[in-house]
Design an enzyme around this catalytic site. Structure first.
Site, short mmCIF file in Angstrom:
data_model
loop_
_atom_site.label_atom_id
_atom_site.label_comp_id
_atom_site.label_asym_id
_atom_site.label_seq_id
_atom_site.Cartn_x
_atom_site.Cartn_y
_atom_site.Cartn_z
N GLU A 1 18.90 6.11 -44.86
CA GLU A 1 17.92 7.00 -45.51
C GLU A 1 17.63 6.57 -46.94
OE1 GLU A 1 20.09 10.58 -44.83
OE2 GLU A 1 21.39 10.31 -46.55
N ASP B 1 19.65 14.28 -54.55
CA ASP B 1 18.65 13.27 -54.22
C ASP B 1 17.80 12.88 -55.44
OD1 ASP B 1 19.50 13.62 -51.52
OD2 ASP B 1 18.13 15.32 -51.33
C1 6LW Z 1 18.12 13.87 -47.97
C2 6LW Z 1 18.86 12.66 -47.60
C3 6LW Z 1 20.17 13.05 -48.10
O1 6LW Z 1 16.86 13.94 -47.44
O2 6LW Z 1 20.32 14.39 -47.90
O3 6LW Z 1 21.99 12.44 -49.32
C4 6LW Z 1 19.09 14.90 -47.47
N1 6LW Z 1 20.89 12.24 -48.75
O4 6LW Z 1 18.42 11.49 -48.18
C5 6LW Z 1 18.85 16.27 -48.02
O5 6LW Z 1 19.19 16.34 -49.39
#
Ligand code: 6LW
Length: 510
Positions: free
Chosen positions: A173, A14
């Site tokens: 996300e 991240d």
């Molecule tokens: C993070 C989310 C993700 O919060 O994995 O790959 C989660 N993306 O954005 C945890 O690393």
């Protein structure tokens, strides 16, 4: 020039990036590890040096009960009017918060909490307003939520509202908002942090939207690159370099087997160029994909990508490369230039509810050699190839009830625990050298003590993989000590360790 992805190898998921002065700064998730949120600096985007961690105090980082899917998720770093902000979520204790500093090499503030649902918070500053984004949901399903906050107190000044619903992929996300030219760009990811991961974006005329999705989404993904060794590419952030070129940092992982895919080194940091078109939309990577070797004319040929292949206690630091589990007992670890000493605790290695006497460094490549010398003093002490408290391979020395010492290899895979082989060590053995060799699909174990060699066999890497363990982290190579006197609270003597760790694999860089 040609550079290699990942630009930061090992479990650094991240990534988020900002530019300040003559350098770039980058942060990553840290889950159950202490200190939290690794902080890197670079002058060329290719070579990254860790300058420390953002969260160094227990008051900033309560990690009680945090396991490898808990603790600190997805930070965002921003630089605004001379001040650095890092916003993240402690999913186990407290939720969203930000900290700030005016000195990137100094300490950061105490947490300022922000109450909004979801994970993956980010900040955007403009015209005296501070916008706070996270993922979340409303009556229609997943969305990006946005509100304005007070940058001093974290108080929400507006109701959170949905500003984008993404393009239909699951797990919308990692929202990041930018004002570039005449548009506001909202970057996000979908598909989940697995093989279907992808980066998508939309643009609009104001920070609140409405946002129009890019017709070429996903702008970056390796989800259709079957058999390619770099997968899971997503969770991205943009930065403009000193020449006015745009780049994207994002996570990806290196799968080991071409067809029976698994990965063990965690999600790593990759870099791809971003190219704006005359119509204001942008593309990323090579035809929207990420390559292990990238060609670019945006970085001068004189820049050489460095590849670090040698780690000892003399050239690493407790608060940089080395981390603890949860909130450690600081008095139980002494770090000296040549060695580390751990006071054995009565907390077993498999504990995910408390912090064992454990100090770990990331497995950065699928091939490596690790040599550890351990003094014989604790009830049990050694080295562990540690994915989670429930998935690890250990090589250790243990005191037996008759007061002698045994050398053994142990595998824990969930509730399956197997100890074999076990060798009785000669009386009077003072220290043992333990060797682990990572060879992509397997770990090879051996030891030497008192002039004798002990072969301790091999174990498969696959059973420690994220696909098997079901976690967000990558393999750590850790030293640990467990004391005697079960349940009495007694601590044992210190156990001394020295170490040489040489990750190889894809090194040297091109
Ligand atoms: C993070 C989310 C993700 O919060 O994995 O790959 C989660 N993306 O954005 C945890 O690393």
């Amino acid at each position: 020039m040609q550079y290699r992805n990942p630009v930061i190898s090992g479990c650094y998921p991240d990534p988020s990036i900002c530019r300040a002065g003559d350098a770039y700064y980058l942060v990553c998730s840290s889950f159950q590890f202490f200190p939290g949120v690794p902080l890197f600096e670079s002058r060329d985007l290719i070579n990254w040096k860790q300058i420390g961690h953002v969260l160094t105090q227990p008051s900033q980082l309560p990690l009680q009960g945090a396991d490898s899917v808990g603790g600190i998720y997805a930070p965002t770093i921003r630089y605004h009017q001379g001040r650095f902000y890092m916003v993240t979520t402690n999913v186990t204790n407290g939720g969203h918060f930000f900290v700030w500093t005016d000195d990137i090499y100094g300490e950061w503030s105490e947490p300022v909490w922000v109450h909004q649902e979801g994970i993956d918070p980010s900040l955007f500053f403009e015209d005296g307003k501070t916008y706070f984004m996270s993922n979340g949901s409303d009556e229609q399903g997943s969305c990006i939520l946005q509100c304005e906050i007070d940058p001093e107190t974290g108080e929400q000044l507006t109701e959170p509202r949905s500003i984008w619903r993404g393009t239909g992929g699951r797990f919308l996300e990692s929202p990041h908002l930018y004002h570039i030219g005449k548009y506001y760009y909202l970057l996000a990811s979908e598909g989940g942090t697995e093989y279907g991961h992808m980066v998508v974006y939309a643009r609009g005329g104001s920070p609140y939207g409405p946002f129009e999705a890019y017709a070429g989404n996903p702008v970056l993904t390796n989800r259709n690159e079957g058999g390619y060794l770099l997968q899971g590419c997503g969770h991205a952030d943009l930065v403009e370099d000193f020449s006015g070129n745009w780049w994207m940092v994002h996570l990806g992982f290196r799968q080991i087997h071409r067809w029976m895919m698994f990965h063990i080194t965690g999600r790593e940091v990759c870099l791809v160029p971003v190219t704006f078109q005359p119509d204001g939309w942008f593309t990323a990577g090579e035809n929207g994909t990420v390559r292990l070797l990238m060609q670019t004319d945006r970085i001068p040929d004189s820049v050489r990508q460095e590849c670090r292949t040698h780690f000892t206690f003399a050239d690493t630091e407790a608060g940089k490369e080395w981390v603890f589990l949860q909130n450690p007992h600081p008095e139980c670890c002494r770090f000296s230039p040549e060695s580390v000493s751990l006071q054995g605790l009565e907390i077993p290695l498999s504990s995910e509810s408390d912090s064992p006497a454990w100090i770990g460094i990331r497995q950065k490549e699928t091939q490596f050699r690790l040599s550890v010398t351990v003094g014989v003093s604790a009830q049990e002490a050694g080295v562990t190839v540690y994915m989670t408290g429930r998935q690890h391979y250990d090589l250790c020395v243990r005191k037996t009830p008759d007061g002698r010492c045994a050398l053994l290899r142990r595998a824990q895979l969930g509730t399956l625990i197997h100890e074999e082989p076990v060798f009785q060590l000669p009386d009077g053995t003072k220290s043992v050298s333990l060797f682990i060799q990572g060879e992509q699909t397997e770990y090879r174990f051996r030891a030497s003590a008192g002039g004798r060699e002990y072969l301790l066999g091999t174990l498969e890497a696959k059973y420690l993989s994220s696909e098997t363990a079901g976690n967000f982290t990558g393999v750590m190579l850790a030293l640990y000590a467990v004391s005697t006197g079960c349940g009495t609270g007694i601590r044992s003597d210190f156990t001394d360790f020295s170490l040489v760790y040489t990750p190889t694999g894809q090194c040297p860089a091109p």
